[in-house]
Design a protein around this motif. Structure first.
Motif, PDB file in Angstrom:
ATOM      1  N   ILE A 130       2.353   4.874 -13.677  1.00  0.00           N
ATOM      2  CA  ILE A 130       2.302   4.400 -12.414  1.00  0.00           C
ATOM      3  C   ILE A 130       3.880   3.490 -12.065  1.00  0.00           C
ATOM      4  N   CYS A 131       4.200   3.919 -11.049  1.00  0.00           N
ATOM      5  CA  CYS A 131       5.925   3.651 -10.571  1.00  0.00           C
ATOM      6  C   CYS A 131       5.580   2.726  -9.490  1.00  0.00           C
ATOM      7  N   ILE A 132       6.155   1.534  -9.518  1.00  0.00           N
ATOM      8  CA  ILE A 132       6.235   0.605  -8.469  1.00  0.00           C
ATOM      9  C   ILE A 132       7.205   0.936  -7.473  1.00  0.00           C
ATOM     10  N   SER A 133       7.091   1.587  -6.348  1.00  0.00           N
ATOM     11  CA  SER A 133       8.291   2.023  -5.398  1.00  0.00           C
ATOM     12  C   SER A 133       8.411   0.907  -4.570  1.00  0.00           C
ATOM     13  N   CYS A 176       3.437   1.457  -3.235  1.00  0.00           N
ATOM     14  CA  CYS A 176       4.765   1.055  -2.417  1.00  0.00           C
ATOM     15  C   CYS A 176       4.053  -0.350  -1.775  1.00  0.00           C
ATOM     16  N   PRO A 177       4.688  -1.351  -2.540  1.00  0.00           N
ATOM     17  CA  PRO A 177       4.387  -2.747  -2.013  1.00  0.00           C
ATOM     18  C   PRO A 177       5.312  -3.028  -0.674  1.00  0.00           C
ATOM     19  N   THR A 231       0.700   8.045  -3.114  1.00  0.00           N
ATOM     20  CA  THR A 231       1.407   6.865  -2.942  1.00  0.00           C
ATOM     21  C   THR A 231       0.481   6.033  -2.190  1.00  0.00           C
ATOM     22  N   LEU A 232       0.188   4.925  -2.903  1.00  0.00           N
ATOM     23  CA  LEU A 232      -0.702   3.969  -2.344  1.00  0.00           C
ATOM     24  C   LEU A 232       0.290   2.834  -1.819  1.00  0.00           C
ATOM     25  N   SER A 233      -0.149   2.593  -0.343  1.00  0.00           N
ATOM     26  CA  SER A 233       0.798   1.492   0.017  1.00  0.00           C
ATOM     27  C   SER A 233       0.033   0.249   0.371  1.00  0.00           C
ATOM     28  N   ALA A 234       0.537  -0.837   0.032  1.00  0.00           N
ATOM     29  CA  ALA A 234       0.063  -2.364  -0.166  1.00  0.00           C
ATOM     30  C   ALA A 234       0.968  -3.045   0.786  1.00  0.00           C
ATOM     31  N   ASN A 235       0.984  -2.885   1.888  1.00  0.00           N
ATOM     32  CA  ASN A 235       1.892  -3.787   2.678  1.00  0.00           C
ATOM     33  C   ASN A 235       1.580  -4.504   3.912  1.00  0.00           C
ATOM     34  N   GLY A 236       0.479  -4.896   4.071  1.00  0.00           N
ATOM     35  CA  GLY A 236      -0.256  -5.636   5.122  1.00  0.00           C
ATOM     36  C   GLY A 236      -0.053  -4.897   6.371  1.00  0.00           C
ATOM     37  N   GLY A 237      -0.286  -3.751   6.302  1.00  0.00           N
ATOM     38  CA  GLY A 237       0.056  -2.997   7.582  1.00  0.00           C
ATOM     39  C   GLY A 237       1.296  -2.824   8.471  1.00  0.00           C
TER      40      GLY A 237
END
Ligand code: CAA
Length: 241
Positions: A130-133, A176-177, A231-237
């Protein structure tokens, strides 16, 4: 079966939250760190999670460090490539050192860390990488030509390696935080944060490290075997792809 997880940059920031969440989910966790001995000692004291010092930009140090972790805990089955740095600068002022530091630590580390565990994962027919991009690898960010290039590189790495791992039980995914409340984001000048960043986050706040950690636990699970190359985005939209 207790699986072994190794988290780079795992004693501070998002990495510390990931280490703790994996421990709470039942993994035996090792946390790598590069420089801050005091923070690492405090982290181990608080959590009982052992910390291992080496520089992820150095291939030989990674191979030696991973060998130490495996001797202590057993084969690494979950690798979280989280360690990262920023050296923000407008490109017209960016130095070669700023460029190289970020590419070496944030992108070359993926080779340095994943290559030594890959053959073991293939042989055991199980692995989670799991890579934190970052959101800034997806959308690009002014002042971060180095960081955006490295983080976009993470995604290409994940998509290529996922294809190689698929037939041997290894999944490879990126998270992708967006802007998370860590020291890295707190280093952004306050006026830039308030005027140019926060207004663009639809949920109206920075993310919490734990909100990234729970995504890691989700992808690390044995039950997540059908999710690979994603690629899982977690960015508050803030940015939707
Ligand atoms: N978004 C939008 N605009 C930005 C910006 C950003 N993130 N960063 C800078 N700008 C704008 C500034 O508001 C400023 O605009 P005005 O000229 O209209 O005032 C312009 O760019 C120039 O900025 P500075 O005056 O600050 O120029 P500087 O040379 O002193 O500093 C800088 C440049 C080092 C890039 C500094 O602005 C900075 O640190 N910006 C933040 C960059 C950033 O977002 N980094 C993310 C760090 S967190 C992270 O990387 C984690 C992750 O994965 C999300």
């Amino acid at each position: 079966m207790t699986r072994v997880a190794l988290v780079t940059g795992g004693s501070r920031g998002i990495g510390a939250a990931i280490s703790k969440a994996l421990q709470a989910a039942g993994y035996r966790v090792a946390a790598n760190y590069a420089g801050n001995d005091e923070a690492a000692a405090a982290f181990t004291k608080e959590t009982g999670i052992p910390t291992y010092k080496w520089d992820v930009s150095d291939f030989d140090a990674c191979a030696a460090g991973i060998a130490r972790v495996e001797a202590d805990l057993g084969p690494v089955e979950v690798l979280v490539n989280n360690a990262g740095i920023t050296r923000d600068s407008m490109f017209h002022r960016m130095t070669k050192d700023q460029w190289n530091a970020v590419i070496n630590t944030n992108l070359n580390s993926l080779f340095n860390m994943t290559r030594p565990v890959w053959e073991g994962m293939r042989a055991r027919k199980f692995g989670r990488v799991i890579c934190i991009s970052s959101i800034n690898g997806q959308k690009g960010q002014m002042g971060q030509a180095n960081y955006s290039a490295a983080k976009a590189g993470d995604v290409g790495f994940v998509k290529a390696l996922a294809q190689e791992g698929a037939r041997v039980g290894i999944t490879v995914n990126a998270i992708c935080p967006g802007y998370i409340a860590t020291e890295m984001v707190k280093a952004v000048p306050q006026d830039v944060l308030e005027k140019s960043i926060l207004p663009h986050i639809p949920v109206g706040r920075l993310g919490e490290p734990e909100e990234i950690a729970r995504a890691v636990v989700f992808l690390a699970a044995d039950e997540a075997g059908f999710i690979t190359g994603s690629t899982l985005s977690a960015n508050g939209g803030q940015y939707m792809v």
